[in-house]
Structures are given as structure tokens and as C-alpha cells.
Write an enzyme that holds these catalytic residues in place. Structure first.
Site, PDB file in Angstrom:
ATOM      1  CG  HIS A 269      30.247  45.818  28.238  1.00  0.00           C
ATOM      2  ND1 HIS A 269      29.420  44.769  28.524  1.00  0.00           N
ATOM      3  CD2 HIS A 269      30.991  45.407  27.246  1.00  0.00           C
ATOM      4  CE1 HIS A 269      29.636  43.561  27.665  1.00  0.00           C
ATOM      5  NE2 HIS A 269      30.892  43.937  27.164  1.00  0.00           N
ATOM      6  CD  GLU A 323      36.816  45.810  21.076  1.00  0.00           C
ATOM      7  OE1 GLU A 323      37.858  45.411  21.142  1.00  0.00           O
ATOM      8  OE2 GLU A 323      35.975  45.359  20.446  1.00  0.00           O
TER       9      GLU A 323
END
Ligand code: ACO
Length: 386
Positions: A269, A323
């Protein structure tokens, strides 16, 4: 010279500005990602305070109106959301005209654009709360209509007595939604409703800053969300897990993927340098909602991926992102892979529109600069002499 006395070379080129990493592009009171701590806050509430406790409607109201609704406000708000799910004829006609193999994200982007064009009386003004509600409430209806039309089925009319998660499943599948499905979906929508200055939110704010309309801002945001480096990863997580197939193939598959330079979907991320708190909550939801064999495969893949990433990319601090377990949760509620990212958009439509309202309330055109690296002294040569 000992290593502790080494200082940066003043002649070294400054870091490239690509990716706007660390750049503050707006002030917001909506949400914030504390990347080092792995913490997400909406309007002062840690995400753990809301997930599994607050309804999606309460969180939408909180983001849009800056306080939790009292019972009367919530009742009125639910009624308003429920009354805004009908789609105008041109939107249905456009969805019917799309080839059945159109990606649902493309269908959604197109439908929002057509909504703006066909309901311009509603959406042409400066964006306001009524417009935000009208648009966000139609997201599930647009997706469900396309989901059915591509299968040769008629769209199911919305029900105003159901909440957003229930009505979405009802319009998709045409049956009374099961609590084992709509409750995890509702928590998922709460978790995905906003997330600081991510790429799609930034896109929406840039468009809003030009004094464009809400549907244009949200159409752009959908385009930004679609890419796999942003919201397009969860169906690829499902593909990865399906390709891995069984627990004994996890190591071989992941090793080959990393050896061939692939990125592991659902990990890493830009801001989180600790575990994404949404991943932790979704892991728990997935464990309860999904098939135990599929959950075990997901968990083993996660554990091995984290170990291999640490080994191959030491110091990059790559952790599980939202996700990875979104895939297991959304599959468990009955959605096919290509509906995962559009369902992310159902939640995020609230955050995007809240950011647009915040932008217009204190607007200044967002117009950065680029570092020019091209030549400046070329001479034009006429066509016949080239
Ligand atoms: N798998 C393998 N390596 C990775 C991964 C990954 N998932 N993520 C980052 N890396 C590596 C990069 O190759 C790079 O290595 P290097 O330093 O040897 O070149 C290093 O880690 C840093 O990566 P960056 O690309 O600089 O990180 P950035 O902040 O630009 O990327 C991103 C963040 C796009 C999310 C990245 O981690 C990624 O591609 N992840 C996979 C896709 C994914 O899961 N997307 C969903 C994101 S969550 C969301 O937006 C809702």
C-alpha cells in the site's frame, strides 16, 4: 569515514516527484489513514468503532453530515435513499445497448455519465447533499440492472423498505436477501466508504475543483478506481487463488510469480506501512462467511506471501491490504469476480461525493505543475524539407 557520519550529497538530484508521494493536496475532515499505525478514522471514529456496529446508512449520513443521525434523522435519511433508487429510461436503455461482455466497471462509468446527461435538471447545479444521495442511491440499482441484463434477465425494481446492502442483493438476484449475505456486505460497504486522499478521491476533487458537476466528478473517479493498482485488485486476488487451487501449490505459485516479476495482488500500500485495519476486519468476516476450504487456502496464501515478500523485498513493509480478503467476503455473498470492484464503488460513492461537497464548500482550482524535462530550442522545419 564511519557510516554514521555520511550525509546526503548536496549535488545529488532531488527525488523525482512522480506519484505525488507524501504531497498534501487538500484539507479534509472526512477520513484519514494513519499509515504507520495501520489506523483509519472517519469523522473522528476509528473504523473499529463503526465496522459491524453502524449501518451503511448511518456511516453515509456521518460522512455527509458530520454527525451520527438521531432516530428521526436516520428514518428520514433511509426513506430518502430508498426513494432514489429508480433509474431513468435512458440509463436502462444504455445498459441494454452495451455488449453483454462489457466489464461492469465500464457499464457503471457509462451509466453514471448517462445519468448526469439525462437528469441534468437534477445534477447540473453546484453539487449538494440531495445530489449526492440521488447519485449514491442509484449505484447499486445501475449495477444490478446491468448484471441481470447481461444474463438476458429483466432488471428487478428496487424496494424502498430494504437497506442499501439488502436492496443491492435483492436487485441482483431477485430474491429476499439472506442475513448471512447482506450483513457481511453491509460491513464491507462501511469499510470501503472512504479512505483519505486516494487516487479516485483525488480525481473526483480535481474535477469538482473546476466547478464541473457531480456526475462528471464521479465518472472520473470510477475510471481511476478501476485500475489494479487501486480498486481493480480483488478480482485478480480471486483469479490468483483459483489458479493456486490447493494448499500444496501455494509456495510454488507465489515463488514463480515473484521470480517472474509479478506483483502479488492484495499486498502492499502507498500509505499503510503496517497492516491495513480493513484487512484485519475482513479476515474475520471471511473466516465466518466463506467456505472453510477457500478460507484456509486464502490464509495459507496470505501467510506465505507475507513471508516471501519480507524475504524478497526486505524493508519495503508490504502487508495485506483491503483487497485480499475482500475477494473471499464478496465471493461468499454470491458475487462473481467482475462485480467486486463495482461493489467497492457502491461504498465509495459516498466518500467520493462527500469529498466533492467538501471541495466545493471551500474551493480553489487544483492545478499542480510538472517539472519540465523536454528540450526548448528546436527550430521548425517545413514539411517538404523533412
Ligand atoms: N507484490 C510484490 N512486490 C510489491 C508489491 C506486491 N504486491 N507491492 C509493492 N511491491 C514492491 C515493488 O516492486 C517495489 O519494489 P522495489 O523497491 O524493489 O522496486 C516496492 O515494493 C515498493 O513498491 P512501490 O511500487 O513503490 O509502491 P507503491 O506505493 O507505488 O504501490 C501499490 C502501492 C500500488 C498498492 C503496490 O503495493 C501494488 O502494486 N500492490 C498490488 C496491487 C494491489 O493490491 N492493489 C490494491 C491496493 S489497495 C487500494 O487501492 C484499495
Amino acid at each position: 569515514m564511519s557510516s554514521s557520519t555520511i550525509t546526503a550529497d548536496p549535488a545529488a538530484p532531488a527525488p523525482k516527484p512522480e506519484g505525488l508521494e507524501g504531497v498534501v493536496a487538500a484539507s479534509t475532515a472526512l477520513s484519514h489513514v494513519y499509515g504507520e499505525e495501520g489506523r483509519l478514522v472517519y469523522r473522528g471514529f476509528d473504523i473499529h468503532e463503526l465496522a459491524g456496529k453502524a449501518s451503511f446508512e448511518e456511516v453515509a449520513f456521518l460522512l455527509w453530515c458530520d454527525h451520527l443521525p438521531n432516530p428521526i434523522e436516520l428514518d428520514e435519511f433511509r426513506t430518502k435513499m430508498g426513494a432514489n433508487r429508480e433509474l431513468p429510461g435512458p440509463v436502462i436503455d444504455t445498459l441494454k445497448a452495451l455488449p453483454p461482455d462489457t466489464a461492469p466497471m465500464d457499464a457503471l462509468r457509462t451509466a453514471v455519465s448517462v445519468l448526469g446527461a439525462s437528469e441534468h435538471g437534477l445534477f447540473d447545479d453546484e453539487p449538494d447533499l440531495d445530489e449526492a444521495i440521488a447519485l449514491a442511491a442509484r449505484f447499486p440499482a445501475m449495477l444490478a440492472a446491468f448484471f441481470r441484463l447481461r444474463q438476458g434477465l429483466n432488471p428487478v425494481p428496487p424496494r424502498s423498505d430494504l437497506n442499501t446492502a439488502q436492496n443491492y442483493l435483492y436487485q441482483l438476484f431477485g430474491a429476499e436477501p439472506d442475513a448471512d449475505h447482506w450483513q457481511p456486505l453491509e460491513t464491507y460497504l462501511v469499510l470501503l466508504a472512504d479512505h483519505g486522499m486516494n487516487a479516485s478521491t483525488f480525481t473526483a476533487r480535481v474535477i469538482a475543483s473546476t466547478q464541473s458537476d457531480l456526475c462528471s466528478a464521479i465518472t472520473g473517479a470510477i475510471g481511476a478506481l478501476k485500475g489494479p493498482l487501486h480498486g481493480g485488485a480483488p478480482s485478480k486476488v480471486l483469479d490468483m487463488l483459483n489458479e493456486i487451487g490447493s494448499a500444496d501449490n501455494v509456495d510454488a505459485w507465489l515463488t514463480n510469480a515473484l521470480d517472474t516479476g509479478q506483483r502479488l495482488m492484495g499486498f502492499g500500500h502507498r500509505v499503510y506501512k503496517a497492516e491495513d485495519p480493513r484487512a484485519e476486519i475482513l479476515r474475520g468476516l471471511a473466516e465466518r462467511a466463506s467456505d472453510p476450504v477457500f478460507f484456509a487456502l486464502s490464509k495459507k496464501t496470505e501467510d506465505r506471501a507475507l513471508a516471501l515478500l519480507e524475504e524478497r523485498k526486505p524493508g519495503r513493509r508490504l502487508y495485506t491490504n483491503v483487497e485480499f480478503y475482500s475477494a473471499a467476503v464478496l465471493a461468499a455473498v454470491g458475487l462473481p469476480g467482475d462485480m467486486f470492484t463495482p461493489t467497492f464503488a457502491v461504498g465509495r460513492a459516498v466518500g467520493w461525493s462527500a469529498h466533492v461537497l467538501e471541495q466545493v464548500a471551500n474551493n480553489r482550482l487544483i492545478r499542480p505543475q510538472s517539472e519540465f524535462v523536454g528540450p526548448t530550442d528546436k527550430t521548425f522545419v517545413a514539411l517538404g524539407e523533412r
